[in-house]
Structures are given as C-alpha cells and as structure tokens.
Design a protein around this motif. Structure first.
Motif, short mmCIF file in Angstrom:
data_model
loop_
_atom_site.label_atom_id
_atom_site.label_comp_id
_atom_site.label_asym_id
_atom_site.label_seq_id
_atom_site.Cartn_x
_atom_site.Cartn_y
_atom_site.Cartn_z
N ASP A 93 1.22 -0.93 0.19
CA ASP A 93 -0.43 -0.05 0.20
C ASP A 93 0.78 1.11 -0.04
N ASP A 95 0.31 4.06 1.56
CA ASP A 95 -0.32 4.92 3.04
C ASP A 95 1.16 4.69 4.16
N GLN A 97 1.07 1.81 5.69
CA GLN A 97 0.27 1.17 6.52
C GLN A 97 0.85 -0.43 6.49
MG MG Z 1 -4.78 1.68 4.23
#
Ligand code: MG
Ligand code: UDP
Length: 315
Positions: A93, A95, A97
């Motif tokens: 991902d 972001d 994460q």
């Molecule tokens: Mg995420």
C-alpha cells in the motif's frame, strides 16, 4: 530486468506517494537491491499523478502507470503486476501501513530461498486501529472465505511478494473479477509467512468505508465461491420441512375436529415463503450479474499513460 518490482497502487494519495517512494527507495538502495517501483494511479482526483510523474522524471527506476479512471484496488494491482518485469514482484500500500522494513524481510526470505519459496506473504500481527465491530466482521468474512475455498485467509493482506513463476501463474488466470488476496493463495507454490504490525496511515483517509468494505466482501466471496447459491437449496429444504410439520398439524386438527386454524397463520406463511423466495432470487441474480460481467470480457483496467517503461518491458 530488475530483481525486485514493487507495485504500489494509489488512489488520492498525493502526499503519500513521494513519502512512500523515498522511504522504500532509501531502504532498498541501502541494501544494494536492484529494484523498480511501479506506482499505479487508480484514477485519482487529486495531484497523485503529477507527483508520480515528477518522481518518474527524477529517477528512472520509478515507473508510473496512469489508469483511465478509478478501477478499484484490484484493477490497479493487476495493472502493476502485468507491467512488472522483476524476478520477484511485491505489492504494498501507498500509505506506509505496510512497513518497508517488512518488505525487506520478505525480499530476503525469497532471495535466500530462490527456487524454493515462491510466495512470501505478510500477515497482520494486529489489525491497527479498527473498530471492534469492523474487526468482528473481518473475522467472520475470512472464516467464511476460508471455509468455502479451503484457503487460510486469516489476517491475510495484499502485502505479498511473488516469484516470477507465481506472478505468471496468477496472470494466466483469465477471470475479470479478481480477488488478489485469495488468487495468490489459490495458485499454490510454497509460501512462507512473515508478520507485521499495521502502521498508522501517514496521511489522507482510508478508501474503504463500511459500505465499500461490505461490497468488497460480497464481491470477494462470490468471486471465489458459489456456496451462497447452496443457501437457496438449504432455504428450500427448511421451508419444505416446515410445510410438512404444518401440514401434519393441520391434518391432525381437522381429524380431531378443532380446525380453527387462523387466517394469520396463512399470511405469516405467505410472508415467510415469499421472503425466502425473494432472498434466493437475489442471490441467484447476483451470480447471474457476475457471469454477465465476466462474459463481456472487458479489460480489468485501461491504461492512459505509462512512464519510464521502455520497449523491452511488457506493456
Ligand atoms: Mg491503508
Ligand atoms: N487504493 C486504490 N484504489 C482504490 C482504493 C484504494 O488503488 O479504489 C489503494 C490506496 O491508495 C492504498 C491501498 O489501495 O494504497 C489501500 O487502501 P487504503 O489504505 O484506503 O485501505 P485500508 O488500509 O484502509 O484497508
């Protein structure tokens, strides 16, 4: 061809794209890994694509794919997979994460066991900051998927690293409605697990609202199993049994002479059976719609622009 391709789908992640690129490149550079980063812009409405093009212009190992509209994470994943040239392809991902440190760990597991371990999957040690109700649903969902498909999907994520063999096998699967998380287990191969803590999203909002998540869950189950249709049969059997009991009861009442069966029972039965019928038709209709969609053979995604892919790469 690079050793490692990292596919990173992004939808409205203008602030996360540069951060993700710099963190991942720095880490891979410091370990002398030969890599390419493939950012896939999934029809963002913010400046995500501009950021990606800037990055691509500054570093030829950063490649960018621009989809013609938002095709959803699955579409973006497959666009990236099909364009990746690495001996191993990882998915993460945008972001952060999915921690870059875990990516490195996955790469090392693969690299130290070449030809033996073809898939390294990262499983969630915790589920990050999630509401209890959401967690409960996720648990139920993966249990259902697990039971229906025989795949162990607990704590699974899209954070995976696949050897070229596994990627090619995956790309040979012809369905239009894909579910990467389960398909990458379905292809088999020897799989090794690593564990990671889901980090905080660096900026922006999660794209998976409750509504999107439910739709995604239904899509995933039905794209992987036709068991829900068996519910129709089960509902039919149960209704039939109830009808038998009621029939016997009515007959008994008639024979013993107190057949004061109420009008309300009839109405109730009508309602129950029609509810079951409508529910069943709904399930069948859903599958019919899926078949229709598959039959149209439309592409999983449409690419508008591609940056830094030279002719030798697949396109
Ligand atoms: Mg995420
Ligand atoms: N994403 C995407 N297309 C979409 C939705 C999400 O490419 O239609 C990307 C998103 O940019 C992110 C990843 O998929 O890189 C995971 O999304 P998100 O962080 O919103 O999901 P969550 O972590 O909350 O499950």
């Amino acid at each position: 061809m690079p050793q490692l391709s990292v596919v990173i789908p992004a939808y409205n992640e203008q602030d996360n794209v540069p951060r993700c690129a710099s963190e991942v490149s720095r880490l891979l550079d410091s370990h002398n890994i030969d890599y390419e980063l493939i950012f896939v812009n999934d029809g963002s409405t913010d400046r995500t694509w501009q950021r990606m093009s800037q990055l691509a212009a500054s570093d030829e190992r950063i490649k960018a794919i621009n989809l013609s509209r938002n095709f959803g994470k699955e579409g973006a994943i497959f666009a990236g997979l099909e364009s990746a040239g690495g001996d191993a392809v990882a998915l993460m991902d945008c972001d952060l994460q999915h921690p870059p440190a875990t990516l490195l760990e996955m790469y090392n597991v693969w690299n130290n066991n070449r030809g033996e371990i073809d898939i390294v999957e990262a499983r969630k040690k915790n589920r990050g900051k999630e509401k209890t109700i959401y967690r409960l649903f996720a648990k139920l969902f993966y249990k259902m998927i697990g039971n229906m498909s025989g795949l162990d999907m607990r704590d699974a994520s899209d954070f995976k690293l696949l050897d070229r063999r596994a990627v090619d096998a995956l790309l040979r699967m012809p369905e239009r409605l894909t579910f990467f998380r389960a398909m990458s287990s379905w292809v088999g191969f020897r799989t090794e697990k690593v564990y990671f803590d889901v980090g905080e999203r660096t900026s922006g909002k999660s794209k998976f609202s409750a509504r999107v998540s439910i739709r995604y869950a239904i899509h995933s189950i039905t794209s992987f199993s036709s068991d829900p249709m068996q519910l129709v049969t089960v509902a039919g059997v149960i209704t039939f049994l109830i009808a038998l009991v009621f029939g016997a009861n009515t007959l008994y009442n008639k024979l013993t002479g107190n057949s004061a069966e109420g009008f309300s029972t009839v109405i109730l039965l009508q309602l129950v059976t029609s509810a079951i019928i409508m529910f069943s038709l709904g399930i069948i209709g859903y599958y019919l719609a899926k078949i229709y969609e598959e039959l149209k053979h439309r592409p999983r995604y449409i690419i508008k622009d591609k940056l830094n892919f030279d002719d030798k790469d697949k396109s």
